[in-house]
Design an enzyme around this catalytic site. Structure first.
Site, PDB file in Angstrom:
ATOM      1  N   LYS A  79     -21.467 102.616 -84.873  1.00  0.00           N
ATOM      2  CA  LYS A  79     -22.609 102.281 -84.041  1.00  0.00           C
ATOM      3  C   LYS A  79     -22.441 100.867 -83.497  1.00  0.00           C
ATOM      4  O   LYS A  79     -21.890  99.991 -84.168  1.00  0.00           O
ATOM      5  CB  LYS A  79     -23.912 102.375 -84.852  1.00  0.00           C
ATOM      6  N   ASN A 105     -20.753 103.882 -77.103  1.00  0.00           N
ATOM      7  CA  ASN A 105     -21.777 103.767 -76.073  1.00  0.00           C
ATOM      8  C   ASN A 105     -22.158 102.308 -75.867  1.00  0.00           C
ATOM      9  O   ASN A 105     -22.029 101.481 -76.770  1.00  0.00           O
ATOM     10  CB  ASN A 105     -23.039 104.542 -76.477  1.00  0.00           C
ATOM     11  N   LYS A 186     -20.378 104.526 -67.508  1.00  0.00           N
ATOM     12  CA  LYS A 186     -20.874 105.300 -68.650  1.00  0.00           C
ATOM     13  C   LYS A 186     -22.252 104.789 -69.083  1.00  0.00           C
ATOM     14  O   LYS A 186     -23.135 105.574 -69.447  1.00  0.00           O
ATOM     15  CB  LYS A 186     -19.890 105.205 -69.820  1.00  0.00           C
TER      16      LYS A 186
END
Length: 295
Positions: A79, A105, A186
């Site tokens: 994460k 991400n 993205k």
């Protein structure tokens, strides 16, 4: 090629599992002893979306960072909230030729890897694949799409062998030159989808069922695009909002990573996604009220 996965949740397990099936020396590192022991005992099961097929994989799995020493590539899938800690922990285990690649991400992970690994050993990329964690030793491959990777220092030939390995594992892979454009492109997709799925407690495709959520998605994306323009970043999508809608459709059954965090009552990556837009907007003098509210 020795490939270590740093953070073997849903996405890390997907990449590590498929690379191991292609014959590569893969080590899955994760802090979840239960997940690691399940893989050691019975292997990793990858459910295939839209079918009853389950792929069986046998990568090595460990909770000991030392087992990653000597890796040709370290793919960072922790994460974003844990990237700093992970980079500090694993950089001393990397060799002079090791490539540390973030496929995470959000915005900011590549800068953290540069700080700890150096620009010459850092790569960044984005993937359109989706995966859901089903339980220890089991994930679901929920959506497919291309993977784009780039070296931070522009020495892209160094990624050719790894791109070939990814292709052998079934991942359509493209070596690119523009790191910032990749990450921001993205980011725009995640900005339009992830936080809303978490707030709504719904899978990606459900956002397209309501005019109201589609309108919020449009506002989030428009604000992100305004910030990207102000920062001089080139977005690769010809029609960003259409791309966001299409990704939500293609990964319709997927529970986004942020929703999975909500499911497990864990810290989310909001500060690296919509929160990153808010920070970048403040620096650029752009108003982003919808992203600020969602954040």
């Amino acid at each position: 090629m020795k490939i270590s996965i740093i953070g073997s949740g849903a996405m890390g397990s997907l990449y590590g599992g498929m690379l191991s099936r292609a014959g590569h020396d893969v080590v899955l590192f994760d802090i979840s002893r239960e997940h690691v022991e399940a893989i050691r005992g019975s292997g990793l099961a990858i459910e295939q979306a839209g079918s009853s097929e389950v792929l069986a994989c046998r990568p090595a799995a460990t909770t000991d960072p030392e087992d990653t020493r000597g890796s040709d590539v370290m793919i960072v899938f922790v994460k974003s909230t844990a990237t700093e800690e992970a980079a500090r922990q694993f950089a001393p285990l990397a060799g002079p030729g090791t490539i540390a690649l973030t496929l995470q991400n959000g915005l900011g992970n590549e800068a953290i890897l540069r700080k700890h690994f150096g620009v010459e050993r850092t790569a960044a990329g984005v993937t359109s694949h989706g995966a859901t964690f089903r339980g220890p030793g089991r994930i679901r491959h929920a959506g497919k799409g291309p993977t784009h990777i780039a070296m931070a220092d522009g020495s892209h030939r160094r990624l050719v062998a790894f791109a070939t390995a990814l292709a052998q594992a079934g991942f359509e892979t493209h070596v690119e030159a523009d790191v910032a454009g990749l990450v921001w492109s993205k980011l725009v997709v995640n900005v339009g989808i992830n936080a809303l799925t978490a707030i709504m407690r719904q899978p990606n495709g459900r956002l397209l069922d309501f005019d109201e959520t589609k309108a919020v998605m449009a506002d989030l994306v428009a604000e992100a695009m305004a910030v990207a323009k102000a920062r001089g970043v080139r977005i690769t999508h010809a029609d960003p909002l259409a791309t966001v809608y299409e990704v939500a459709k293609k990964t319709g059954a997927n529970r986004s990573s942020m929703l999975q965090d909500f499911d497990r009552n864990r810290l989310s990556e909001i500060d690296f996604i919509n929160g990153a837009i808010v920070r970048e907007a403040a620096a650029a003098g752009v108003a982003v009220p919808v992203n600020a509210t969602v954040t």
